[in-house]
Design a protein around this motif. Sequence first.
Motif, PDB file in Angstrom:
ATOM      1  N   LYS A  46      37.873  42.730  28.076  1.00  0.00           N
ATOM      2  CA  LYS A  46      38.248  42.565  29.487  1.00  0.00           C
ATOM      3  C   LYS A  46      37.155  41.830  30.253  1.00  0.00           C
ATOM      4  CE  LYS A  46      41.418  46.328  30.399  1.00  0.00           C
ATOM      5  NZ  LYS A  46      42.109  46.326  31.658  1.00  0.00           N
ATOM      6  N   PHE A  47      35.897  42.199  30.006  1.00  0.00           N
ATOM      7  CA  PHE A  47      34.781  41.537  30.672  1.00  0.00           C
ATOM      8  C   PHE A  47      34.741  40.057  30.303  1.00  0.00           C
ATOM      9  CE2 PHE A  47      30.376  40.018  30.102  1.00  0.00           C
ATOM     10  CZ  PHE A  47      30.032  39.885  31.443  1.00  0.00           C
ATOM     11  N   ARG A  48      34.819  39.772  29.020  1.00  0.00           N
ATOM     12  CA  ARG A  48      34.702  38.390  28.551  1.00  0.00           C
ATOM     13  C   ARG A  48      35.869  37.510  28.991  1.00  0.00           C
ATOM     14  NH1 ARG A  48      29.653  37.120  27.681  1.00  0.00           N
ATOM     15  NH2 ARG A  48      28.640  38.450  26.175  1.00  0.00           N
ATOM     16  N   SER A  49      37.058  38.065  29.080  1.00  0.00           N
ATOM     17  CA  SER A  49      38.238  37.247  29.370  1.00  0.00           C
ATOM     18  C   SER A  49      38.629  37.212  30.845  1.00  0.00           C
ATOM     19  CB  SER A  49      39.428  37.739  28.540  1.00  0.00           C
ATOM     20  OG  SER A  49      39.793  39.044  28.949  1.00  0.00           O
ATOM     21  N   TYR A  50      37.984  38.018  31.669  1.00  0.00           N
ATOM     22  CA  TYR A  50      38.372  38.104  33.073  1.00  0.00           C
ATOM     23  C   TYR A  50      38.120  36.779  33.790  1.00  0.00           C
ATOM     24  CZ  TYR A  50      39.031  40.018  37.723  1.00  0.00           C
ATOM     25  OH  TYR A  50      39.491  40.250  38.986  1.00  0.00           O
ATOM     26  N   LYS A  51      39.137  36.260  34.436  1.00  0.00           N
ATOM     27  CA  LYS A  51      39.048  34.998  35.167  1.00  0.00           C
ATOM     28  C   LYS A  51      39.386  35.232  36.642  1.00  0.00           C
ATOM     29  CE  LYS A  51      38.574  32.670  31.312  1.00  0.00           C
ATOM     30  NZ  LYS A  51      37.320  32.883  30.695  1.00  0.00           N
ATOM     31  N   LYS A  52      38.862  34.379  37.473  1.00  0.00           N
ATOM     32  CA  LYS A  52      39.080  34.483  38.917  1.00  0.00           C
ATOM     33  C   LYS A  52      40.531  34.125  39.251  1.00  0.00           C
ATOM     34  CE  LYS A  52      37.667  32.466  43.312  1.00  0.00           C
ATOM     35  NZ  LYS A  52      39.037  32.089  43.636  1.00  0.00           N
ATOM     36  N   PHE A  53      41.162  34.960  40.064  1.00  0.00           N
ATOM     37  CA  PHE A  53      42.495  34.679  40.572  1.00  0.00           C
ATOM     38  C   PHE A  53      42.380  33.754  41.777  1.00  0.00           C
ATOM     39  CE2 PHE A  53      42.950  38.975  38.708  1.00  0.00           C
ATOM     40  CZ  PHE A  53      43.940  38.700  37.787  1.00  0.00           C
ATOM     41  N   ASP A  54      43.389  32.955  42.006  1.00  0.00           N
ATOM     42  CA  ASP A  54      43.370  32.059  43.172  1.00  0.00           C
ATOM     43  C   ASP A  54      43.250  32.842  44.472  1.00  0.00           C
ATOM     44  OD1 ASP A  54      43.581  29.832  41.570  1.00  0.00           O
ATOM     45  OD2 ASP A  54      45.770  29.716  41.741  1.00  0.00           O
ATOM     46  N   SER A  55      43.820  34.030  44.499  1.00  0.00           N
ATOM     47  CA  SER A  55      43.816  34.836  45.725  1.00  0.00           C
ATOM     48  C   SER A  55      42.502  35.575  45.954  1.00  0.00           C
ATOM     49  CB  SER A  55      44.964  35.848  45.681  1.00  0.00           C
ATOM     50  OG  SER A  55      44.815  36.699  44.559  1.00  0.00           O
ATOM     51  N   GLN A  56      41.603  35.557  44.972  1.00  0.00           N
ATOM     52  CA  GLN A  56      40.327  36.266  45.080  1.00  0.00           C
ATOM     53  C   GLN A  56      39.257  35.375  45.692  1.00  0.00           C
ATOM     54  OE1 GLN A  56      39.629  37.279  40.919  1.00  0.00           O
ATOM     55  NE2 GLN A  56      39.315  39.409  41.546  1.00  0.00           N
ATOM     56  N   THR A  57      38.379  36.036  46.433  1.00  0.00           N
ATOM     57  CA  THR A  57      37.178  35.327  46.855  1.00  0.00           C
ATOM     58  C   THR A  57      36.193  35.383  45.692  1.00  0.00           C
ATOM     59  OG1 THR A  57      36.056  37.286  47.715  1.00  0.00           O
ATOM     60  CG2 THR A  57      37.534  36.112  49.248  1.00  0.00           C
ATOM     61  N   TYR A  58      35.164  34.568  45.748  1.00  0.00           N
ATOM     62  CA  TYR A  58      34.155  34.615  44.694  1.00  0.00           C
ATOM     63  C   TYR A  58      33.381  35.932  44.723  1.00  0.00           C
ATOM     64  CZ  TYR A  58      35.102  29.871  43.281  1.00  0.00           C
ATOM     65  OH  TYR A  58      35.718  28.749  42.793  1.00  0.00           O
ATOM     66  N   GLU A  60      34.704  38.871  45.548  1.00  0.00           N
ATOM     67  CA  GLU A  60      35.586  39.843  44.905  1.00  0.00           C
ATOM     68  C   GLU A  60      35.575  39.664  43.387  1.00  0.00           C
ATOM     69  OE1 GLU A  60      38.987  40.405  48.358  1.00  0.00           O
ATOM     70  OE2 GLU A  60      39.121  38.703  46.982  1.00  0.00           O
ATOM     71  N   PHE A  61      35.623  38.402  42.953  1.00  0.00           N
ATOM     72  CA  PHE A  61      35.578  38.121  41.517  1.00  0.00           C
ATOM     73  C   PHE A  61      34.280  38.633  40.900  1.00  0.00           C
ATOM     74  CE2 PHE A  61      33.969  35.160  38.248  1.00  0.00           C
ATOM     75  CZ  PHE A  61      34.852  35.478  37.226  1.00  0.00           C
ATOM     76  N   ALA A  62      33.161  38.335  41.547  1.00  0.00           N
ATOM     77  CA  ALA A  62      31.851  38.766  41.034  1.00  0.00           C
ATOM     78  C   ALA A  62      31.771  40.282  40.979  1.00  0.00           C
ATOM     79  CB  ALA A  62      30.733  38.205  41.903  1.00  0.00           C
ATOM     80  N   ARG A  63      32.301  40.952  41.984  1.00  0.00           N
ATOM     81  CA  ARG A  63      32.272  42.414  42.012  1.00  0.00           C
ATOM     82  C   ARG A  63      33.100  42.991  40.866  1.00  0.00           C
ATOM     83  NH1 ARG A  63      33.426  43.413  47.513  1.00  0.00           N
ATOM     84  NH2 ARG A  63      31.287  42.867  47.946  1.00  0.00           N
ATOM     85  N   GLU A  64      34.280  42.440  40.623  1.00  0.00           N
ATOM     86  CA  GLU A  64      35.140  42.920  39.544  1.00  0.00           C
ATOM     87  C   GLU A  64      34.509  42.645  38.179  1.00  0.00           C
ATOM     88  OE1 GLU A  64      38.312  44.820  37.766  1.00  0.00           O
ATOM     89  OE2 GLU A  64      37.760  44.762  39.879  1.00  0.00           O
ATOM     90  N   LYS A  65      33.923  41.468  38.020  1.00  0.00           N
ATOM     91  CA  LYS A  65      33.258  41.113  36.759  1.00  0.00           C
ATOM     92  C   LYS A  65      32.096  42.071  36.499  1.00  0.00           C
ATOM     93  CE  LYS A  65      33.048  37.628  33.653  1.00  0.00           C
ATOM     94  NZ  LYS A  65      34.104  37.194  32.773  1.00  0.00           N
ATOM     95  N   GLU A  66      31.338  42.378  37.554  1.00  0.00           N
ATOM     96  CA  GLU A  66      30.221  43.313  37.431  1.00  0.00           C
ATOM     97  C   GLU A  66      30.716  44.697  37.035  1.00  0.00           C
ATOM     98  OE1 GLU A  66      26.393  44.777  40.076  1.00  0.00           O
ATOM     99  OE2 GLU A  66      28.182  44.089  41.123  1.00  0.00           O
ATOM    100  N   ASP A  67      31.815  45.137  37.625  1.00  0.00           N
ATOM    101  CA  ASP A  67      32.382  46.442  37.305  1.00  0.00           C
ATOM    102  C   ASP A  67      32.814  46.500  35.832  1.00  0.00           C
ATOM    103  OD1 ASP A  67      33.372  49.105  38.008  1.00  0.00           O
ATOM    104  OD2 ASP A  67      35.369  48.220  37.805  1.00  0.00           O
ATOM    105  N   LEU A  68      33.452  45.446  35.349  1.00  0.00           N
ATOM    106  CA  LEU A  68      33.862  45.402  33.945  1.00  0.00           C
ATOM    107  C   LEU A  68      32.653  45.416  33.012  1.00  0.00           C
ATOM    108  CD1 LEU A  68      36.748  42.790  34.238  1.00  0.00           C
ATOM    109  CD2 LEU A  68      36.977  45.234  33.702  1.00  0.00           C
ATOM    110  N   PHE A  69      31.608  44.698  33.394  1.00  0.00           N
ATOM    111  CA  PHE A  69      30.375  44.689  32.597  1.00  0.00           C
ATOM    112  C   PHE A  69      29.759  46.083  32.541  1.00  0.00           C
ATOM    113  CE2 PHE A  69      25.750  43.787  32.131  1.00  0.00           C
ATOM    114  CZ  PHE A  69      25.794  43.165  30.894  1.00  0.00           C
TER     115      PHE A  69
END
Length: 115
Positions: A46-58, A60-69
């Motif tokens: 999940k961490f490796r494959s997670y990509k930013k959604f168009d509706s996400q801010t950067y 929000e994306f960074a926060r979600e990626k950090e949470d998965l990590f």
Amino acid sequence: MLQSVFEGKAAEIYSALPSEKSSDYDTVKQEVLKAYELVPEAYRQKFRSYKKFDSQTYVEFAREKEDLFDKWLTSKKTDNNFDNLRQLMLLEEFKTMCSFRLKNTFRRQNCWDNT
């Protein structure tokens, strides 16, 4: 009420709880969720494959990626230890360089876990 809708693993978890805990919704919820936690490999993927959604801010994306990590590291029990993190990252890098046959040989011989 929950007991009537639980099936499989959730039903087993519920029936194994002492009666005083099985009547506490928060305790039941925590125990069932703990039983369904993902294995380290799923968190890694999940961490490796997670990509930013168009509706996400950067942000929000960074926060979600950090949470998965963090979930991946917690599931691998790195204990926020640099050496453990270093070993995890080096092993993952090594695994990406190995042939499929060599990976399977290592798994069969338990040279590394299946994650």
